[in-house]
Design an enzyme around this catalytic site. Structure first.
Site, PDB file in Angstrom:
ATOM      1  N   ASP A  15       0.834  -1.201   0.000  1.00 30.78           N
ATOM      2  CA  ASP A  15       0.000   0.000   0.000  1.00 30.78           C
ATOM      3  C   ASP A  15       0.874   1.258   0.000  1.00 30.78           C
ATOM      4  O   ASP A  15       1.958   1.265   0.592  1.00 30.78           O
ATOM      5  CB  ASP A  15      -0.909  -0.011   1.239  1.00 30.78           C
ATOM      6  CG  ASP A  15      -2.089   0.936   1.075  1.00 30.78           C
ATOM      7  OD1 ASP A  15      -2.336   1.407  -0.057  1.00 30.78           O
ATOM      8  OD2 ASP A  15      -2.758   1.216   2.082  1.00 30.78           O
ATOM      9  N   HIS A  32       2.640   3.336  -9.088  1.00 30.74           N
ATOM     10  CA  HIS A  32       2.529   1.888  -9.315  1.00 30.74           C
ATOM     11  C   HIS A  32       3.784   1.349 -10.019  1.00 30.74           C
ATOM     12  O   HIS A  32       4.253   0.259  -9.712  1.00 30.74           O
ATOM     13  CB  HIS A  32       1.278   1.569 -10.135  1.00 30.74           C
ATOM     14  CG  HIS A  32      -0.003   1.911  -9.421  1.00 30.74           C
ATOM     15  ND1 HIS A  32      -0.231   1.546  -8.103  1.00 30.74           N
ATOM     16  CD2 HIS A  32      -1.115   2.580  -9.816  1.00 30.74           C
ATOM     17  CE1 HIS A  32      -1.437   1.980  -7.740  1.00 30.74           C
ATOM     18  NE2 HIS A  32      -1.986   2.615  -8.748  1.00 30.74           N
ATOM     19  N   LEU A 126      10.938 -20.729  -4.608  1.00 29.52           N
ATOM     20  CA  LEU A 126      10.033 -19.735  -4.021  1.00 29.52           C
ATOM     21  C   LEU A 126       8.677 -19.839  -4.707  1.00 29.52           C
ATOM     22  O   LEU A 126       8.599 -19.742  -5.934  1.00 29.52           O
ATOM     23  CB  LEU A 126      10.593 -18.319  -4.216  1.00 29.52           C
ATOM     24  CG  LEU A 126       9.651 -17.163  -3.822  1.00 29.52           C
ATOM     25  CD1 LEU A 126       9.373 -17.162  -2.311  1.00 29.52           C
ATOM     26  CD2 LEU A 126      10.215 -15.820  -4.246  1.00 29.52           C
TER      27      LEU A 126
HETATM   28  C1  FPP Z   1      -1.956   0.022  -3.437  1.00 30.90           C
HETATM   29  O1  FPP Z   1      -1.494   1.359  -3.371  1.00 30.90           O
HETATM   30  C2  FPP Z   1      -1.380  -0.652  -4.590  1.00 30.90           C
HETATM   31  C3  FPP Z   1      -2.086  -1.195  -5.624  1.00 30.90           C
HETATM   32  C4  FPP Z   1      -3.554  -1.166  -5.718  1.00 30.90           C
HETATM   33  C5  FPP Z   1      -1.401  -1.813  -6.780  1.00 30.90           C
HETATM   34  C6  FPP Z   1      -0.208  -2.662  -6.468  1.00 30.90           C
HETATM   35  C7  FPP Z   1       0.572  -2.794  -7.715  1.00 30.90           C
HETATM   36  C8  FPP Z   1       1.897  -2.774  -7.794  1.00 30.90           C
HETATM   37  C9  FPP Z   1       2.813  -2.735  -6.626  1.00 30.90           C
HETATM   38  C10 FPP Z   1       2.459  -2.748  -9.164  1.00 30.90           C
HETATM   39  C11 FPP Z   1       3.214  -3.917  -9.643  1.00 30.90           C
HETATM   40  C12 FPP Z   1       2.731  -5.239  -9.165  1.00 30.90           C
HETATM   41  C13 FPP Z   1       3.077  -6.409  -9.746  1.00 30.90           C
HETATM   42  C14 FPP Z   1       2.647  -7.681  -9.131  1.00 30.90           C
HETATM   43  C15 FPP Z   1       3.892  -6.446 -10.978  1.00 30.90           C
HETATM   44  P1  FPP Z   1      -2.554   2.537  -3.468  1.00 30.90           P
HETATM   45  O2  FPP Z   1      -2.701   2.903  -4.902  1.00 30.90           O
HETATM   46  O3  FPP Z   1      -3.832   2.138  -2.790  1.00 30.90           O
HETATM   47  O4  FPP Z   1      -1.824   3.673  -2.662  1.00 30.90           O
HETATM   48  P2  FPP Z   1      -2.487   4.818  -1.794  1.00 30.90           P
HETATM   49  O5  FPP Z   1      -3.120   4.143  -0.597  1.00 30.90           O
HETATM   50  O6  FPP Z   1      -1.337   5.689  -1.410  1.00 30.90           O
HETATM   51  O7  FPP Z   1      -3.479   5.515  -2.680  1.00 30.90           O
END
Ligand code: FPP
Length: 237
Positions: A15, A32, A126
């Protein structure tokens, strides 16, 4: 000195990508993309420390409700990262699996998920599980449906429905349940992640935003984990 305990299965709620981008006055997708680099850091860490299973919450069933451009950008990013990394992950002995409702993804993404799983199915160093369009309640509901189908088909008696029967039908049934959950980004909640599987996991939260994740932060989680006494509802020894 005794050897510090290493989790067998690390689960991670990644997050903070959006806030990381916001602080830099950049679009959320930039966060992201930076988050994808942190995914690589986390995988490297697990391989180095001998953690046998890693489950990452990449996209929740609720995330479909985000603005179209963010969802579209994330989908492109998933494809790009998979295409770029899969051969190297395979070479390093990583077995990839996707959990969640994959029917909601495009055919192009579903095909990539399937071929990544098929390519790496024989690897054992893994187990890397990507939760995508995943929800913990949905996972338990699917298990309930599978049980009902077994009962309706005469393969199972209602009296035989016990914890083991449910556990065998939720996602990742073949792996030890996560013993450590790490959540970045400052919030302290489970957010409908592996609800059944996390029953006895140790929980570790950090204010670090996901794109800022480094090995030192993960090491702090491990150090904390190895100092905790896991009692599984029993009394201390
Ligand atoms: C949450 O942060 C994150 C996500 C919804 C997306 C997670 C995706 C990645 C880490 C990209 C790559 C992943 C892979 C598996 C290749 P948020 O957007 O909710 O952050 P915020 O709470 O600050 O708004």
């Amino acid at each position: 000195m005794s050897t510090p305990a290493i989790p067998k299965h690390l689960a991670v709620i990644m997050d903070g990508n959006g806030r990381w981008a916001q602080r830099r006055r950049r679009p959320r997708i930039i966060g992201h993309r930076a988050g994808a680099r942190a995914v690589a850091t986390c995988i490297d860490f697990c391989l180095e420390r001998g953690i046998g299973a890693l489950t990452l919450f990449a996209f929740s069933s609720e995330n479909w409700g985000r603005p179209d451009d963010e969802v579209g950008g994330l989908m492109k990013l998933f494809v790009h990262v998979l295409d770029r990394e899969i051969a190297e992950l395979h070479r390093r002995g990583v077995r990839m699996r996707f959990i969640g409702d994959r029917e909601r993804f495009s055919a192009a993404i579903r095909e990539r998920m399937q071929s990544a799983e098929a390519l790496t199915a024989g690897n054992a160093r893994l187990a890397l599980n990507i939760a995508a369009s995943y929800g913990g309640r949905q996972d338990i509901a699917h298990a309930a449906r599978a049980l009902a189908e077994d009962v309706a088909a005469g393969r199972l008696a209602p009296a035989d429905i016990d914890e083991a029967a449910v556990a065998a039908r939720v996602a990742l049934a073949d792996l030890p349940p996560p013993d450590l959950l790490v959540r970045t980004g400052g919030d302290q909640r489970i957010s409908n992640f592996l609800l059944w599987q996390l029953a006895y996991a140790e929980l570790w939260f950090t204010d670090t935003l996901w794109p800022d994740l480094d090995a030192a932060t993960l090491q702090r989680a491990l150090d904390d984990f190895s100092g905790r006494e896991r009692r599984f509802g029993l009394t201390g020894g």
